[in-house]
Design an enzyme around this catalytic site. Sequence first.
Site, PDB file in Angstrom:
ATOM      1  NE  ARG A 151      -6.977 -11.030   8.293  1.00 54.46           N
ATOM      2  CZ  ARG A 151      -6.953 -12.127   9.049  1.00 54.46           C
ATOM      3  NH1 ARG A 151      -7.029 -12.015  10.361  1.00 54.46           N
ATOM      4  NH2 ARG A 151      -6.851 -13.311   8.506  1.00 54.46           N
ATOM      5  CD  GLU A 204      -4.706 -28.304   6.040  1.00 55.10           C
ATOM      6  OE1 GLU A 204      -3.707 -29.032   5.903  1.00 55.10           O
ATOM      7  OE2 GLU A 204      -4.666 -27.125   6.460  1.00 55.10           O
TER       8      GLU A 204
END
Length: 243
Positions: A129, A166
């Site tokens: 984006r 993560e």
Amino acid sequence: MFVVCRSNSSSFRSVVAATRPCFSCPRFPPLIAIPTPSSSIRFPPLRSFSSPRQITRMASKVAQDQQDSRLERISSAIRVIPDFPKPGIMFQDITTLLLDTKAFRDTIDLFVERYRDKNISVVAGVEARGFIFGPPIALAIGAKFVPMRKPNKLPGEVISEEYSLEYGTDKMEMHVGAVQPGDRALIIDDLIATGGTLGAAIKLLERVGVHVVECACVIELPELKGREKLGDKSLFVLVKGAA
């Protein structure tokens, strides 16, 4: 109607009837016509006019109110979708912002206003984006746009930087030669969460001698403390979202 005439005395002005010649100063014609003085004319006292400092404060307040209204419009145009892409995630959806032409323009304008005079030569957009917001900003400030992509997306020779997620790791890549030592870069993305991708983008650019002026995002999720991954680099965001 009366006229003001020059007098032979520099300290005196004579007022004579407009229909009669001014014999007291035949060398000088009348200057300007003025209405008959009237006691009904009242001028405001000088103290009623704003001082330069007051005018500056008022202008600043107007500019701040305008910016606040733009930020409110941007924030309200972003849709939040719970539990996407997995349970517990509050996804900040900018596609609704892109549908709102006024809010989208406000977003670009706010970035352009901030970076127009900062001598930015490169706008580096983080996949994906960052590719939406980066090009119009780059065009407006006269900088080149450089895409920073995920592995195996760029066709030419690349340099890469690995960063932690993560669970596991990922890489960010950039074409060799896309930037030059001494370039001044702005890194742009739609959102900062944990800060991993922006941190990798900073390292990638600095490895080839680029000075990263600032990172910029439309949205920040402050609870995830992504700023801490950026070291001493400044971060500019427009609105804050909920993680």
